[in-house]
Design a protein around this motif. Structure first.
Motif, PDB file in Angstrom:
ATOM      1  N   ASP A  15       0.868  -1.171   0.000  1.00  0.00           N
ATOM      2  CA  ASP A  15       0.000   0.000   0.000  1.00  0.00           C
ATOM      3  C   ASP A  15       0.908   1.225   0.000  1.00  0.00           C
ATOM      4  OD1 ASP A  15      -2.813  -0.941   0.249  1.00  0.00           O
ATOM      5  OD2 ASP A  15      -2.012  -1.904   2.046  1.00  0.00           O
ATOM      6  N   PRO A  16       0.819   2.100  -1.019  1.00  0.00           N
ATOM      7  CA  PRO A  16       1.742   3.232  -1.101  1.00  0.00           C
ATOM      8  C   PRO A  16       1.695   4.169   0.096  1.00  0.00           C
ATOM      9  CG  PRO A  16       0.616   2.915  -3.181  1.00  0.00           C
ATOM     10  CD  PRO A  16      -0.050   2.001  -2.194  1.00  0.00           C
ATOM     11  N   VAL A  17       0.500   4.499   0.557  1.00  0.00           N
ATOM     12  CA  VAL A  17       0.357   5.398   1.701  1.00  0.00           C
ATOM     13  C   VAL A  17      -0.363   4.676   2.831  1.00  0.00           C
ATOM     14  CG1 VAL A  17      -0.572   7.604   2.522  1.00  0.00           C
ATOM     15  CG2 VAL A  17       0.342   7.428   0.203  1.00  0.00           C
ATOM     16  N   SER A  18      -1.595   4.285   2.584  1.00  0.00           N
ATOM     17  CA  SER A  18      -2.412   3.566   3.555  1.00  0.00           C
ATOM     18  C   SER A  18      -3.592   2.983   2.799  1.00  0.00           C
ATOM     19  CB  SER A  18      -2.890   4.527   4.650  1.00  0.00           C
ATOM     20  OG  SER A  18      -3.590   3.844   5.671  1.00  0.00           O
ATOM     21  N   PRO A  19      -4.193   1.885   3.269  1.00  0.00           N
ATOM     22  CA  PRO A  19      -5.339   1.318   2.560  1.00  0.00           C
ATOM     23  C   PRO A  19      -6.433   2.359   2.328  1.00  0.00           C
ATOM     24  CG  PRO A  19      -4.578  -0.215   4.227  1.00  0.00           C
ATOM     25  CD  PRO A  19      -3.799   1.053   4.431  1.00  0.00           C
ATOM     26  N   GLY A  20      -6.905   2.415   1.100  1.00  0.00           N
ATOM     27  CA  GLY A  20      -7.977   3.344   0.745  1.00  0.00           C
ATOM     28  C   GLY A  20      -7.514   4.707   0.293  1.00  0.00           C
ATOM     29  N   ILE A  21      -6.215   5.010   0.416  1.00  0.00           N
ATOM     30  CA  ILE A  21      -5.688   6.314   0.029  1.00  0.00           C
ATOM     31  C   ILE A  21      -5.112   6.219  -1.383  1.00  0.00           C
ATOM     32  CG2 ILE A  21      -4.068   8.164   0.574  1.00  0.00           C
ATOM     33  CD1 ILE A  21      -6.303   7.778   2.646  1.00  0.00           C
ATOM     34  N   THR A  22      -5.616   7.034  -2.289  1.00  0.00           N
ATOM     35  CA  THR A  22      -5.092   7.073  -3.659  1.00  0.00           C
ATOM     36  C   THR A  22      -3.905   8.019  -3.707  1.00  0.00           C
ATOM     37  OG1 THR A  22      -7.240   6.576  -4.652  1.00  0.00           O
ATOM     38  CG2 THR A  22      -5.608   7.666  -6.059  1.00  0.00           C
ATOM     39  N   PRO A  23      -2.714   7.527  -4.083  1.00  0.00           N
ATOM     40  CA  PRO A  23      -1.522   8.374  -4.042  1.00  0.00           C
ATOM     41  C   PRO A  23      -1.224   9.034  -5.380  1.00  0.00           C
ATOM     42  CG  PRO A  23      -0.855   6.136  -4.454  1.00  0.00           C
ATOM     43  CD  PRO A  23      -2.375   6.125  -4.382  1.00  0.00           C
ATOM     44  N   GLY A  24      -0.599  10.186  -5.329  1.00  0.00           N
ATOM     45  CA  GLY A  24       0.057  10.726  -6.502  1.00  0.00           C
ATOM     46  C   GLY A  24       1.370  10.003  -6.725  1.00  0.00           C
ATOM     47  N   SER A  25       2.002  10.268  -7.859  1.00  0.00           N
ATOM     48  CA  SER A  25       3.256   9.585  -8.168  1.00  0.00           C
ATOM     49  C   SER A  25       4.370   9.968  -7.204  1.00  0.00           C
ATOM     50  CB  SER A  25       3.687   9.922  -9.600  1.00  0.00           C
ATOM     51  OG  SER A  25       2.753   9.432 -10.532  1.00  0.00           O
ATOM     52  N   GLY A  26       4.389  11.236  -6.769  1.00  0.00           N
ATOM     53  CA  GLY A  26       5.430  11.678  -5.854  1.00  0.00           C
ATOM     54  C   GLY A  26       5.410  10.926  -4.540  1.00  0.00           C
ATOM     55  N   PRO A  27       4.298  10.964  -3.778  1.00  0.00           N
ATOM     56  CA  PRO A  27       4.264  10.236  -2.513  1.00  0.00           C
ATOM     57  C   PRO A  27       4.428   8.736  -2.682  1.00  0.00           C
ATOM     58  CG  PRO A  27       2.132  11.268  -2.991  1.00  0.00           C
ATOM     59  CD  PRO A  27       3.107  11.824  -3.959  1.00  0.00           C
TER      60      PRO A  27
END
Length: 400
Positions: free
Chosen positions: A58-70
């Motif tokens: 999970d890039p940030v946290s479940p359910g959070i849509t990330p941008g490419s930077g984060p």
């Protein structure tokens, strides 16, 4: 966990080499029962999977849509909630734009405006040559206002960088982009009182550009997002004692690599160029980040078959990675870009580590569902970097 403190305390310099291949926007959702990754013929990915260990991130946290930077920051071990980078600074640095302390930069798109609506946010992906002509036309037509100079720097296809130069500018601005087609233009709004003047300058600029390009049927408006100024981040050399290098042919990813202290290797626009640059620079570094964009572009276009082809194209190059005999080879995505959604999403990403110290699991193919059964389970992308360093023998014991 204070990973940065631990990293500085526990990492050691060694000659072992790590390759991290990021397949942009790889994760997807099934269409007629299969995702593009499940439909693609990937004999090399699957062979690597059988000798490695897999999971989902999970890039940030479940359910959070990330941008490419984060999403990328997390993969490199930087907390994306602590370091919030605007897309503009990444695009600017990746394009070779010099950014000073008083400069405000943003990533721009040429767009098509008709009957008060943005009908195409990418202006049909105009050719880069046309983009260059439009930037010259705008730069010559604009005049400084309130002591602020404005310059446009062309990128690939419809993309450009806008730089506002002058004292007192703030990056506390919302994106000046409706984010979807068939919506009216969205002027930027200040997120703090001291950003009100900056918002006025940006919105007036966008109006002036629309006037300058009013004779055109397409690419007659601009959209701006990711307003940012120059940030301060610790480098990967400071944190991990690495000699890192990056191979990427899109400005944003080159810009992020430069911010983190990576040497950006020169490469051309084709997939073969990425691997040739890696091979040429392999002797001088011990961490390599490779970025592959075509999967994300196909997902944003909603083109399932193009995404399958992009995956299959990349798979054919993987033996060249193996031939370099890295101590650790990791393959994953920064985020998912499902064809059904035509945008980034919150869905987890397949993850693979192949290394002599990897406890191989029973996963036999590299796909979203299969990797979900791997020994690594589902974990935050922020934990990927400690795994890579540990498998490369670059981490000492914690505590007595």
């Amino acid at each position: 966990m204070d990973w940065e403190r631990l990293a500085q305390e526990l990492t050691i310099a060694t000659p072992s080499k790590i390759i991290l291949l990021v397949i942009d926007g790889l994760g997807d959702l099934p269409i007629e029962g299969r995702t593009p990754l499940e439909k693609a013929k990937t004999p090399n990915l699957d062979r690597l999977t059988r000798r490695g260990v897999c999971g989902l991130t999970d890039p940030v946290s479940p359910g959070i849509t990330p941008g490419s930077g984060p999403a990328h920051l997390a993969l490199f071990g930087y907390d994306p909630l602590r370091y919030q980078l605007g897309r503009g600074i990444l695009e600017a640095l990746g394009s070779g734009v010099e950014v000073g302390k008083e400069d405000l930069v943003a990533r721009g798109n040429y767009a098509t405006l008709k009957d008060g609506l943005i009908i195409d946010r990418r202006a049909g992906r105009i050719p880069t040559e046309e983009n260059e002509k439009l930037c010259r036309r705008i730069n010559s037509g604009l005049k400084p206002r309130e002591g602020v100079g404005i310059s446009l720097y062309p990128g690939k296809e419809h993309r450009f960088v806008a730089k506002f130069s002058g004292p007192g500018l703030s990056d506390a601005l919302t994106d000046a982009d409706p984010q979807k087609d068939h919506k009216p233009p969205a002027p930027t709004r200040p997120l703090s009182p001291d950003a009100a003047r900056s918002a006025e300058i940006v919105n007036r600029f966008m109006d002036e550009v629309a006037s300058l390009l009013s004779d055109r049927a397409n690419a007659n408006a601009v959209l701006l997002r990711g307003f940012s100024k120059f940030p301060a981040l610790p480098t990967m050399a400071d944190l991990y004692k690495l000699r890192p290098a990056a191979v990427a042919n899109y400005p944003m990813y080159r810009g992020l690599a430069r911010l983190l202290g990576m040497k950006v290797l020169e490469t051309g626009p084709e997939t073969n160029d990425l691997f040739s640059a890696l091979e040429s620079g392999y002797g001088g570094h011990n961490f390599f980040y490779i970025h592959y964009k075509k999967t994300d572009a196909a997902g944003e276009d909603g083109n399932f078959e193009a995404k399958v082809r992009a995956i299959e194209e990349l798979d054919a190059f993987l033996p060249r990675l193996e031939a370099l005999r890295p101590d650790v080879l990791a393959i994953t995505a920064d985020h998912s870009t499902p064809c059904l959604l035509r945008s980034h999403s919150w869905h987890p990403n397949p993850f693979l580590i192949a290394s002599p110290t990897a406890f191989a699991d029973d996963v036999a193919e590299f796909s979203e569902r299969a990797c979900g059964r791997g020994h690594l389970g589902r974990f935050p992308a922020l934990q990927a970097m400690p795994l890579l360093l540990a498998h490369a023998g670059k981490m000492t014991k914690y505590g007595a």
